[in-house]
Write a protein that holds these residues in place. Structure first.
Motif, mmCIF file in Angstrom:
data_model
loop_
_atom_site.group_PDB
_atom_site.id
_atom_site.type_symbol
_atom_site.label_atom_id
_atom_site.label_comp_id
_atom_site.label_asym_id
_atom_site.label_seq_id
_atom_site.Cartn_x
_atom_site.Cartn_y
_atom_site.Cartn_z
ATOM 1 N N ASN A 215 0.855 -1.176 0.000
ATOM 2 C CA ASN A 215 0.000 0.000 0.000
ATOM 3 C C ASN A 215 0.900 1.237 0.000
ATOM 4 O O ASN A 215 1.790 1.357 0.837
ATOM 5 C CB ASN A 215 -0.900 -0.033 1.236
ATOM 6 C CG ASN A 215 -1.974 1.021 1.227
ATOM 7 O OD1 ASN A 215 -1.698 2.202 1.056
ATOM 8 N ND2 ASN A 215 -3.211 0.602 1.430
ATOM 9 N N THR B 166 1.821 1.906 4.485
ATOM 10 C CA THR B 166 2.888 1.039 3.978
ATOM 11 C C THR B 166 3.044 -0.263 4.757
ATOM 12 O O THR B 166 3.789 -1.140 4.330
ATOM 13 C CB THR B 166 4.232 1.788 3.956
ATOM 14 O OG1 THR B 166 4.530 2.249 5.274
ATOM 15 C CG2 THR B 166 4.167 2.967 2.990
ATOM 16 N N PHE C 148 -2.912 -1.693 -4.894
ATOM 17 C CA PHE C 148 -3.651 -0.626 -4.229
ATOM 18 C C PHE C 148 -3.668 0.605 -5.137
ATOM 19 O O PHE C 148 -2.746 0.814 -5.929
ATOM 20 C CB PHE C 148 -2.981 -0.248 -2.908
ATOM 21 C CG PHE C 148 -2.997 -1.344 -1.883
ATOM 22 C CD1 PHE C 148 -4.112 -1.553 -1.083
ATOM 23 C CD2 PHE C 148 -1.896 -2.164 -1.708
ATOM 24 C CE1 PHE C 148 -4.120 -2.556 -0.129
ATOM 25 C CE2 PHE C 148 -1.893 -3.168 -0.754
ATOM 26 C CZ PHE C 148 -3.012 -3.371 0.037
ATOM 27 N N GLY D 243 -4.412 4.516 -1.427
ATOM 28 C CA GLY D 243 -4.320 3.414 -0.481
ATOM 29 C C GLY D 243 -5.651 2.958 0.070
ATOM 30 O O GLY D 243 -5.709 2.150 0.987
#
Length: 180
Positions: free
Chosen positions: A75, A79, A140, A144
């Motif tokens: 993502n 993250t 993604f 996100g």
């Protein structure tokens, strides 16, 4: 690319590697996915010597018990999230903070996504061949908040992982009457 020399070579997977991804806020981490059913994490700052033992290297983040992992992505905003597409019809999202590197990790995904119409697929009889769709690619979106999945043998699906879209749950279909 400033150089054509090999910086690192890892041979931890037993079968072919399908995809690799990096983490947006840590370019030193590489996560690979393989047909052997594992996703493995490598830190390019650290040296790594692959184990020759049967248990393999202790760098596996995810193990799907020999179910081929076809796709992996991180993502870009959150993250710590990674998505995994495997040789079944489920897209999985894992929280890397809840995973640890080992030989055969068994941590469950934090979320799983499956198209609703596939929930009601009836089982074939022994004389019928049907193929199960598999998630061949997942990623993604730049915010996100959405997970986009390509499902071989099906369609492309967009899932709202942030929960901003109202989910409509369909009632279970009534079983078909038995004919005698």
């Amino acid at each position: 690319i400033a150089s054509t020399s090999v910086l690192s070579a890892w041979r931890c997977h037993r079968y072919r590697v399908k995809r690799c991804c990096t983490i947006e806020d840590n370019d030193n981490l590489v996560i690979s996915s393989s047909e052997d059913g594992t996703a493995r994490q490598f830190d390019i700052r650290e040296g790594h010597t692959c184990s020759s033992s049967d248990s393999g290297c202790a760098n596996a983040l995810i193990s799907l018990n020999n179910e081929s992992i076809k796709s992996i992505n991180s993502n870009p905003v959150r993250t710590h999230l990674i998505c995994v597409g495997a040789s079944d019809d489920v897209a999985r999202v894992y929280d890397r903070r809840m995973l640890s590197l080992s030989h055969a990790p068994t941590t469950a995904p934090m979320a799983q996504y499956l198209p609703g119409h596939l929930l009601y697929t009836s089982l074939p009889d022994e004389n019928t061949y049907t193929s199960t769709p598999s998630v061949t690619w997942c990623t993604f979106d730049p915010t996100g908040e959405y997970l986009l999945c390509n499902m071989g043998g099906e369609q492309i699906f967009l899932y709202d992982i942030a929960g901003k879209t109202k989910v409509i749950q369909l009632p279970s279909p009534e079983p078909a009457p038995v004919r005698e």
